[in-house]
Design an enzyme around this catalytic site. Sequence first.
Site, PDB file in Angstrom:
ATOM      1  N   ASP A  15      87.213  97.637 -81.874  1.00 48.71           N
ATOM      2  CA  ASP A  15      87.036  97.106 -80.534  1.00 48.71           C
ATOM      3  C   ASP A  15      88.110  97.761 -79.680  1.00 48.71           C
ATOM      4  OD1 ASP A  15      86.318  95.409 -78.468  1.00 48.71           O
ATOM      5  OD2 ASP A  15      87.914  94.029 -79.003  1.00 48.71           O
TER       6      ASP A  15
ATOM      7  N   THR B 276      89.400  96.368 -76.200  1.00 48.24           N
ATOM      8  CA  THR B 276      90.261  95.430 -75.495  1.00 48.24           C
ATOM      9  C   THR B 276      90.910  94.473 -76.487  1.00 48.24           C
ATOM     10  OG1 THR B 276      88.596  95.548 -73.800  1.00 48.24           O
ATOM     11  CG2 THR B 276      90.320  93.916 -73.515  1.00 48.24           C
TER      12      THR B 276
ATOM     13  N   ARG C 252      94.702 103.124 -64.536  1.00 46.41           N
ATOM     14  CA  ARG C 252      93.490 102.682 -63.835  1.00 46.41           C
ATOM     15  C   ARG C 252      93.837 102.490 -62.368  1.00 46.41           C
ATOM     16  NH1 ARG C 252      91.031  99.121 -68.464  1.00 46.41           N
ATOM     17  NH2 ARG C 252      90.379  97.639 -66.902  1.00 46.41           N
TER      18      ARG C 252
END
Lengths: 339, 1195
Positions: free
Chosen positions: B400, B402, B602
């Site tokens: 995964d 996150t 980001r």
Amino acid sequence: MVKNENESANRPDNTAFTQQRLPAWQPMLSAGIVIPGFVLIGLAFIGIGVALFITSRSIQVLELDYTGVEQDSPCFRCSDPDVRDCVCSIQFSINRLFEGPVFFYYGLSNYYQNYRRYGVSRDDIQLYGDLSSFKEPSDQCEPYRYDRNNQPIVPCGSIANSMFNDTFRLFQNVNGQQVVVPLDGKGIAWWTDYNIKFRNPSITPLRNAFNGTVMPLFWPRPVYELDPSDPANNGFINQDFLVWMRRAALPDFRKLYRRITEGNYADGLPAGNYTLEISYNYPVLSFDGRKKVVFSNVSWMGGKNEFLGIAYLVIGSLCVVMSAVMLIVYAKFKFPEED
Amino acid sequence: MGSVVSYIGQLCRQQNKQEVERHLRANDRTFNLSYRYANNAIKTSKYNIFTFLPLNLFEQFRRLANCFFLFLFTLQLIPQISSLAWFTTAALLILVLSITAVKDATDDIKRHKSDNEVNNREVRILVDGEFRTEKWMNVQVGDVIKLENNQFVTADLLLLSSSEPLNVVYVETAELDGETNLKVKQALTVTGGMGDSTEALARFNGEVKCEPPNSRLEIFKGTLMVDSQSYALDNGRVLLRGCTLRNTEWCFGLVIFGGPDTKLMQNSGKTTFKRTSMDHFMNVLVLCIFVFLLSMCSVLAIGHAVWEAKEGSVFTVFLPPEPDVDVPLSSFLCFWSYVILLNTVVPMSLFVSVEAIRLVNSYYIDWDWKMYYPKSDTPAQARTTTLNEDLGQIKYIFSDKTGTLTQNIMTFNKCTIGGKSYGELLDTSGQRIEITENTPRVDFSWNHLADPKFVFHDHNLVAIVKEGNMEAQAFFRLLALCHTVMPEEKRQGELYYQAQSPDEGALVTAARNFGFVFRSRTPETIAVLEMGELVIYELLAVLDFNNVRKRMSVIVRNPDGKLTLYCKGADAIIFERLHTSCNTLMALTTRHLNEYAGDGLRTLVLAYKDLDENYVQEWMQRHHEASTIIEDRDEKLDRLYEEIEKDLLLLGATAVEDKLQDGVPQTIEQLAKADIKIWVLTGDKQETAENIGYSCNMLQEEMKHVFIVAANTAEGVKEELQSARRKMCPAAAEEPNVTRARPGLLWLHKTETVHDDKVDGKYGLVINGHSLAFALEKGLELELLRTACMCQTVICCRVTPIQKAQVVELVKKYKQAVTLAIGDGANDVSMIKAAHIGVGISGQEGMQAVLSSDFSFAQFRYLQRLLLVHGRWSYLRMCKFLQYFFYKNFTFTFVHVWYAFFCGFSAQTVYDQWFVSMYNVAYTVLPVLGMSLFDQDVNDRWSSQYPQLYLPGPLNIYFNKKAMVCCVIHSCYSSLVVFFVPWAAMHDTVGDNGKDIADYQSFALVVQTCLLIVVNIQMCLDTHYWTPVNHSFMWGSLVLYFATTFAMHSNDIFSIFTSVFPFIGTARNTLSQPNVWLTIFLTCLLCGLPVMAFRFTVIQLWPSINDKVRHKVREEPLPGPPSRRLPARRMRSRRSSYAFSHTHGCGDLVTSRRFLRKHPPTSQVTLFKQINSHLAPNQPQLCRVDTVESEQQAR
């Protein structure tokens, strides 16, 4: 601070065991150990091999088959099962002194004392002198547990029933005279068998203990009459009986019959002609068995056995050869060093 | 194990009658009892004191191996067959059974305790018009019970009324589904009216008809009949057992399902039982061995028949044949006798030993100091103790993103304001300075509301904000206003933010620290403390985020009456809507954005626009109209938003770091070196996923190509996959190369394996969820698999939990490889359960992933240690154990076979019966356990240093069919030596006292001594790591052997147990003979030396990686801890924007009044409840709110 203690409450213990850091010796098969190791082991083996081989060569063994299969054999007459109380003699000569102490064995071939059903057919409790087993022998003794009249057999079982019953007498022919070579029947059984494992019931006279029992079917006389002359060699602790009861591991075996340790023969059997007088009772021809007598002396390493010496020699040489091969491999291919 | 009990239970219940519908009446026990519904007592234990023995034995004998040995035991009681004393098998059987029984008993005692604890909890229950305290187990279906704050929900309840307005209650469902956020449940008005009036509740006689008990947590269907009117019931009215009541003073509920019928209990105990690939191999092996045993016995039985015909039939003088037993019957009996005698090839103690080894190796994981995470005080945990060696064979990792690769913590890292970049430290020559722990931080102590955890290093930014730079202030004002964060001020000055996404939280926190503290909000206002001065803004509209808009705006009026629109969003989207005057600034900002993107940050662009009062009034009017119509509402709103969000003025941009967990790139690099393929399966969007792919080194600049599959049709996906494949490997055949095989038990199990194609160069593949859905369909799955397996890295984004599991299943099905899935959230559960090994990251979002995982730890980087150290060692140890175990048992058994040729195939043992029973139980068990618990070829540091050491595991080199055949051949050789050397040396010889030593007992003793020493020498050769424990086990076992042998051959024990120890005196007589010792010596060296020479030569000629590293260990000192490199800034223009969640934003909620409470504890709205859990209070949480539909709909 209390909080800090709580914070690491779940921290595992930092011990060598839990962290898998136990101190350890980590040997490796490195050239520095393996090759010299092989050389050393090889040389040691060759040394031992030579010693064993020479020792084994020095041991004298004399084997005489007296089954009487061949027509010209002196015991051919006795090998017929219908002949009873047969005695036959075998002549043999010894060229040089048969060094003492000389051991006198009888040997049987193709005789399956190690057959499972045969091997379990005994009652150790009975042989330990326990009278309750006299009345009711262990069921392992079948079919030699009770006789036809439902009398308990003592000693019960196949092993006891099939006890070897040829007897031998040895004479030296000195100037046409037959001189008896004294045979020592004591000390042929294991000390533990004689003193611990086998015991007569503590009833005197011994025969009373056997009231209500019958002797094994094949036996000519009951166990308490095996050696009436010597109470210490009678009953269950008769040494011939003990030797027989220690069953062999393999179908060809020999068992100690007597030792020649007395009188003029304490130093061995001098060169000369001998006569072995056999009272031939034990039938083996029905199952293609063979009977023999063996005279042998022993060394520090026991009886004659060339196998060990040769094996040590061969393996020692192989080790040396192998070490040379490994050395070549090591020199030529050597451990590649790159990652 | 419990399956049989539950199965019987099910049968009984089925026989009673299958419940079709549940019907109950409140406060009417007699009525409800007529249905015989289960009461609230639960029973997870399997046994009680009386049923334990029979049930547990029954359970154990369901195991085929145990049954086989029971069968053997019965055979041994038949005297004609019994070739071994009864105690030989019985000893082992009893040992094995009792070890398992003790383990089961302790497990069951634990269950009893927890059952008792739960059953004896107390609850207030309404009986005869008054509330009494009762134990949980006495609660019946149809009872009305009272729950108070922070109490566990007793059973599955229909919520009747609550203390909160609108009859709402808040529950935490962590125990049930692992989610830690609160859920809202609401009672029907018709029952809610009763409030806490005892009389009303006692008078209440509503009848509930609902579905029978089932395990679906999210669905409930039923009706409530009150006063002959029926009301629909759904999941929102029901409190499930396992939840905890939060933030609710009290509530009343009607028990619908009790005890075993509750959804919690219906859900438990359905964990799939995982087995390792070694287990499967072992099963096949045991079966083969069993067949081998039967064929050996058949051969020996034939031999017996031949012997009987030739020798036995004439050897009747001294051994009369048994009555009524002819040759065929005797041979048949002999067959069974040999089954008993040779049963040691079917290793009964194998399974117990394997379990024990796995258990301790699991404890090592629990104990590992280096997998303990001090910050959250979380040690690693092996939750399943039976899968260890699979850890050493992992070929594919599914991760995964996150919370697993990343910390799910966003930090405000850099920003550009008015064309100037902040956040980076430059030295005098303009070079970047690396930021470390020791870099001085910006001091925010001037701001008493600052978040102490916030870290920033660039002092210039604070300086210009303090100076009063208008742009900078507008920048942070925007961040403080334009968001959907909910604040909570538990105590004066202690602010917590509840953000929809962690990015938002980071931005608002940044604004807070730079002096623009978002303090509180109401649906109409936002209170911000601007540089110490409280300013209340009027919130006119929230133009919420959605996936298409990729931006969010607010329209606010400041106290001076000035209207402003603040907007933040993805760069491309905002740049389109900028006023032309911003062009130069845009160019500068773009440059900075590219830099940030290169650092993997980001980014989000901020812009504002001042608005005209009249225009806004008019726009608001239209907005109101649009939001009340039903048809095309979204489109109309979109158009309105579009209209107002234009000609924006650029303020700057933020760069938020999606913080990777510590050591993730290094871990991934090391695992890649071990040839483990890592696939990232994330629910996140493509840009984010790609970006993380780059920052954790999975996607690399030097990759030849990164394919992106994002087609929306099956054909498109197929085309993209095929073209990618052709590009990577033009030579590969069009059709996949599939091998079909039928390995496994009885050849029932069919497998299809797709082989890897050779590819040169590194490639990456990114596939999105939409394409993945097509690719996972029957026709395309092989294409997907082939293409994906050619790539070094595979990233699947926007995948649903089900797809995660499907991807895992796909690889499992066609690659026959061991897979590992690692994740932290509830959405990873399916893949964790699907993979061979599931790993949960603990201490994050919820516990759900951990609860369904096999191993759990706090940080992704521990995966390296779990696999490269623990996994590798476990695999190595298990392989060595199995190999040695089979070796020692085969050697032991084959000797009997050779002896058969000398004893007339009579099933005579070669050894003392006691030796037979002690061999596996006492003499050889400890050294092999010692080896399989402590052995390591190289220590952990070297294991991590050289991940290549892991390679043999996935290829299953150490223990496979070939190794097994070698093992059998080796045992054959050893047993030949062990039997024939003593045979040759002793068959015709006597002792040094002239007494014969070729008797059975002496021979047995010599052979068994040889055997024991030979297998111990083999153990010495196999042991690489001699700890003191190994030494003591090894020498201890030999000492034990000689001590027990002498003891059992002693006079005293014979006089006590005459018939049991017939070997009296053998040890003394035999072991005093020099030729016996020479024989033993010869045998041992003849077995050990060839192995040594062979191994030495193999190491010289074809050294394995282990040999090389072991060699290196000797030459070099320990390697230092691996240096941590900072990944270089990448030169690329890939940009990733703000991680808006792809669900709709929470904008509606923050402006809605629905959740306002009557008496808010403080002045803030508490939409997102704070939970008293171990989670950090400012842990960002997604907004998850159970829809509270209006009652009219329900009716």
